[in-house]
Design a protein around this motif. Structure first.
Motif, PDB file in Angstrom:
ATOM      1  N   LYS A 112      36.770  74.055  11.233  1.00 54.41           N
ATOM      2  CA  LYS A 112      38.170  74.214  11.596  1.00 54.41           C
ATOM      3  C   LYS A 112      39.064  73.334  10.718  1.00 54.41           C
ATOM      4  O   LYS A 112      40.160  73.747  10.318  1.00 54.41           O
ATOM      5  N   ASP A 113      38.596  72.129  10.391  1.00 55.07           N
ATOM      6  CA  ASP A 113      39.413  71.189   9.622  1.00 55.07           C
ATOM      7  C   ASP A 113      39.428  71.503   8.128  1.00 55.07           C
ATOM      8  O   ASP A 113      40.478  71.440   7.478  1.00 55.07           O
ATOM      9  N   GLY A 114      38.260  71.842   7.558  1.00 52.18           N
ATOM     10  CA  GLY A 114      38.204  71.983   6.107  1.00 52.18           C
ATOM     11  C   GLY A 114      37.602  73.254   5.576  1.00 52.18           C
ATOM     12  O   GLY A 114      37.369  73.366   4.364  1.00 52.18           O
ATOM     13  N   GLY A 115      37.303  74.210   6.443  1.00 54.31           N
ATOM     14  CA  GLY A 115      36.745  75.462   5.982  1.00 54.31           C
ATOM     15  C   GLY A 115      35.265  75.352   5.662  1.00 54.31           C
ATOM     16  O   GLY A 115      34.592  74.351   5.921  1.00 54.31           O
ATOM     17  N   ARG A 116      34.724  76.397   5.034  1.00 50.79           N
ATOM     18  CA  ARG A 116      33.294  76.483   4.763  1.00 50.79           C
ATOM     19  C   ARG A 116      32.807  75.393   3.822  1.00 50.79           C
ATOM     20  O   ARG A 116      31.703  74.865   3.977  1.00 50.79           O
ATOM     21  N   ASP A 117      33.639  75.075   2.805  1.00 53.13           N
ATOM     22  CA  ASP A 117      33.219  74.060   1.829  1.00 53.13           C
ATOM     23  C   ASP A 117      33.017  72.714   2.505  1.00 53.13           C
ATOM     24  O   ASP A 117      32.128  71.943   2.136  1.00 53.13           O
ATOM     25  N   ASN A 118      33.853  72.420   3.474  1.00 57.79           N
ATOM     26  CA  ASN A 118      33.758  71.140   4.168  1.00 57.79           C
ATOM     27  C   ASN A 118      32.629  71.138   5.212  1.00 57.79           C
ATOM     28  O   ASN A 118      31.915  70.143   5.385  1.00 57.79           O
ATOM     29  N   ALA A 119      32.429  72.278   5.898  1.00 59.08           N
ATOM     30  CA  ALA A 119      31.452  72.334   6.992  1.00 59.08           C
ATOM     31  C   ALA A 119      30.028  72.509   6.492  1.00 59.08           C
ATOM     32  O   ALA A 119      29.080  72.027   7.098  1.00 59.08           O
ATOM     33  N   GLY A 120      29.874  73.215   5.353  1.00 63.97           N
ATOM     34  CA  GLY A 120      28.533  73.484   4.860  1.00 63.97           C
ATOM     35  C   GLY A 120      27.887  74.648   5.602  1.00 63.97           C
ATOM     36  O   GLY A 120      28.532  75.332   6.412  1.00 63.97           O
ATOM     37  N   PRO A 121      26.609  74.919   5.361  1.00 64.05           N
ATOM     38  CA  PRO A 121      25.947  76.054   6.021  1.00 64.05           C
ATOM     39  C   PRO A 121      25.824  75.824   7.528  1.00 64.05           C
ATOM     40  O   PRO A 121      25.707  74.687   7.999  1.00 64.05           O
ATOM     41  N   MET A 122      25.850  76.898   8.266  1.00 64.14           N
ATOM     42  CA  MET A 122      25.750  76.815   9.723  1.00 64.14           C
ATOM     43  C   MET A 122      24.342  76.352  10.112  1.00 64.14           C
ATOM     44  O   MET A 122      23.343  76.882   9.620  1.00 64.14           O
ATOM     45  N   PRO A 123      24.239  75.356  10.979  1.00 65.57           N
ATOM     46  CA  PRO A 123      22.919  74.877  11.410  1.00 65.57           C
ATOM     47  C   PRO A 123      22.124  75.982  12.102  1.00 65.57           C
ATOM     48  O   PRO A 123      22.677  76.754  12.896  1.00 65.57           O
ATOM     49  N   ARG A 124      20.862  76.036  11.790  1.00 71.58           N
ATOM     50  CA  ARG A 124      20.002  77.062  12.402  1.00 71.58           C
ATOM     51  C   ARG A 124      19.587  76.646  13.811  1.00 71.58           C
ATOM     52  O   ARG A 124      19.271  75.490  14.056  1.00 71.58           O
ATOM     53  N   ALA A 125      19.598  77.618  14.696  1.00 70.20           N
ATOM     54  CA  ALA A 125      19.160  77.358  16.068  1.00 70.20           C
ATOM     55  C   ALA A 125      17.643  77.183  16.098  1.00 70.20           C
ATOM     56  O   ALA A 125      16.919  77.803  15.320  1.00 70.20           O
ATOM     57  N   PRO A 126      17.128  76.327  16.957  1.00 68.51           N
ATOM     58  CA  PRO A 126      15.677  76.143  17.056  1.00 68.51           C
ATOM     59  C   PRO A 126      14.994  77.420  17.549  1.00 68.51           C
ATOM     60  O   PRO A 126      15.510  78.101  18.442  1.00 68.51           O
ATOM     61  N   LYS A 127      13.877  77.736  16.965  1.00 68.26           N
ATOM     62  CA  LYS A 127      13.140  78.933  17.362  1.00 68.26           C
ATOM     63  C   LYS A 127      12.350  78.666  18.640  1.00 68.26           C
ATOM     64  O   LYS A 127      11.866  77.559  18.871  1.00 68.26           O
ATOM     65  N   ILE A 128      12.245  79.708  19.442  1.00 67.22           N
ATOM     66  CA  ILE A 128      11.428  79.596  20.649  1.00 67.22           C
ATOM     67  C   ILE A 128       9.974  79.425  20.228  1.00 67.22           C
ATOM     68  O   ILE A 128       9.455  80.199  19.424  1.00 67.22           O
ATOM     69  N   PRO A 129       9.273  78.420  20.725  1.00 66.16           N
ATOM     70  CA  PRO A 129       7.890  78.195  20.299  1.00 66.16           C
ATOM     71  C   PRO A 129       6.963  79.312  20.775  1.00 66.16           C
ATOM     72  O   PRO A 129       7.199  79.924  21.830  1.00 66.16           O
ATOM     73  N   LYS A 130       5.942  79.575  20.000  1.00 63.70           N
ATOM     74  CA  LYS A 130       4.941  80.560  20.402  1.00 63.70           C
ATOM     75  C   LYS A 130       4.043  79.948  21.464  1.00 63.70           C
ATOM     76  O   LYS A 130       3.516  78.863  21.291  1.00 63.70           O
ATOM     77  N   ARG A 131       3.888  80.685  22.545  1.00 62.42           N
ATOM     78  CA  ARG A 131       3.117  80.184  23.678  1.00 62.42           C
ATOM     79  C   ARG A 131       1.782  80.906  23.763  1.00 62.42           C
ATOM     80  O   ARG A 131       1.724  82.129  23.853  1.00 62.42           O
ATOM     81  N   LYS A 132       0.723  80.134  23.730  1.00 65.08           N
ATOM     82  CA  LYS A 132      -0.624  80.681  23.755  1.00 65.08           C
ATOM     83  C   LYS A 132      -0.954  81.250  25.125  1.00 65.08           C
ATOM     84  O   LYS A 132      -0.781  80.597  26.153  1.00 65.08           O
ATOM     85  N   ARG A 133      -1.434  82.505  25.127  1.00 69.35           N
ATOM     86  CA  ARG A 133      -1.851  83.162  26.364  1.00 69.35           C
ATOM     87  C   ARG A 133      -2.981  84.128  26.042  1.00 69.35           C
ATOM     88  O   ARG A 133      -3.148  84.554  24.893  1.00 69.35           O
ATOM     89  N   SER A 134      -3.730  84.505  27.080  1.00 69.28           N
ATOM     90  CA  SER A 134      -4.748  85.540  26.887  1.00 69.28           C
ATOM     91  C   SER A 134      -4.805  86.494  28.079  1.00 69.28           C
ATOM     92  O   SER A 134      -4.976  87.697  27.887  1.00 69.28           O
ATOM     93  N   ILE A 135      -4.633  85.996  29.307  1.00 66.60           N
ATOM     94  CA  ILE A 135      -4.700  86.851  30.489  1.00 66.60           C
ATOM     95  C   ILE A 135      -3.296  87.283  30.907  1.00 66.60           C
ATOM     96  O   ILE A 135      -2.389  86.464  31.019  1.00 66.60           O
ATOM     97  N   VAL A 136      -3.124  88.584  31.100  1.00 65.85           N
ATOM     98  CA  VAL A 136      -1.862  89.126  31.626  1.00 65.85           C
ATOM     99  C   VAL A 136      -2.205  90.001  32.832  1.00 65.85           C
ATOM    100  O   VAL A 136      -3.226  90.670  32.848  1.00 65.85           O
ATOM    101  N   GLU A 137      -1.326  90.002  33.824  1.00 63.88           N
ATOM    102  CA  GLU A 137      -1.602  90.785  35.036  1.00 63.88           C
ATOM    103  C   GLU A 137      -0.501  91.793  35.310  1.00 63.88           C
ATOM    104  O   GLU A 137      -0.662  92.970  35.061  1.00 63.88           O
TER     105      GLU A 137
END
Length: 289
Positions: A112-137
């Motif tokens: 908002k203050d300085g535009g894209r040059d001032n802010a830099g690239p948008m921070p990436r959101a953390p990815k949802i971790p892969k959850r180990k499973r084997s049995i599904v019901e």
């Protein structure tokens, strides 16, 4: 594994095969996706990953559910261990999301203050971790494919009543012309350990999301109660096959092998523990890649 099947069957008074059937399914799901069998020496295009559809059958009251539960107990011990690890991963993920909110607020202020040059690239959101499973019901086919995307080594669909699993196909698809075969087709992809995908409509006002599992390997284990001792396995298979035929998928259950439960005199076994057998499955899983 045989020792556990023999001990457990003696405790509940059923033939060892009633315990061995779910344990075979457990062994199949423990073999990781990188290992396949080439049935023909010179046909390198035909490769199969272990995926089995097995069931047990017997008269009502024969303790079918207990046999399935006991046979899956060693793998369930591994599931409990993974569940604790998954909970820790999700706790860390929640903290990362909160940190990301603070970083995003600072980034928006800089934008908002300085535009894209001032802010830099948008921070990436953390990815949802892969959850180990084997049995599904109790999962829809869409959920199964989503879980398989995180677990390419394979899944074990456990249904105490196999008829209920088949009857649930396309329960949430809206039906309609051609709709009644979508879940069955996806299940067959799981039997063949093929890639599978599912589209979700309109996620948060967007054009929807596409979920794809590069290796959808689906093992199946469950039961089918009979009405009386005189009814043979063939009758149980015929009733299941009739249901499949009514749903326009004749031959679907040819892939399902059934084992007849038989009562035996209970005995006092050596009681090999499920935790020791779980170590066998863990060793099998670690051997493969």
């Amino acid at each position: 594994m045989f020792d556990f099947a023999q001990d457990a069957s003696g405790r509940i008074g059923l033939n060892p095969g009633s315990i061995a059937i779910p344990m075979i399914s457990t062994a199949a799901v423990s073999i990781r996706h990188g290992w396949k069998v080439q049935p023909k020496l010179k046909d390198y295009t035909w490769k199969e990953k272990p995926a089995v559809w097995l069931g047990i059958t017997g008269p009502s009251g024969v303790n079918k559910s207990a046999a399935l539960d006991v046979g899956l107990e060693p793998l369930q011990a591994e599931e409990d261990r993974w569940a604790k690890a998954n909970a820790e991963l999700m706790e860390e993920h929640i903290l990362q999301k909160e940190e990301h909110k603070i970083i995003m607020k600072a980034w928006r202020d800089a934008l908002k203050d300085g535009g894209r040059d001032n802010a830099g690239p948008m921070p990436r959101a953390p990815k949802i971790p892969k959850r180990k499973r084997s049995i599904v019901e109790n999962s829809t086919m869409e959920q199964l494919i989503q879980i398989a995307a995180e677990n390419p080594d394979g899944l074990l669909q456990y249904k105490d009543e196999l008829v209920g699993w088949i009857a649930s196909f396309d329960a949430y698809s809206g039906g309609g012309k051609g709709g009644a075969s979508q879940d069955r087709a996806a299940a067959l992809s799981g039997y063949n350990s093929s890639p599978a995908s599912k589209d979700r409509v309109g996620a948060q006002g967007s054009g929807g999301t596409h979920v794809r599992a590069e290796c959808f390997s689906l093992n199946l284990v469950g039961g089918k109660a009979l009405k009386g001792d005189h009814v043979a396995i063939r009758r149980a298979m015929e009733s299941l096959e009739l249901l499949a035929w009514r749903q326009r998928r004749p031959g679907f259950l040819v892939r399902l092998a059934m084992w007849r439960l038989r009562r035996i005199v209970p005995r006092n076994p050596a009681l090999r523990s499920a935790s020791v057998t779980a170590q066998d499955y863990r060793f099998l899983h670690q051997l493969t890649y």
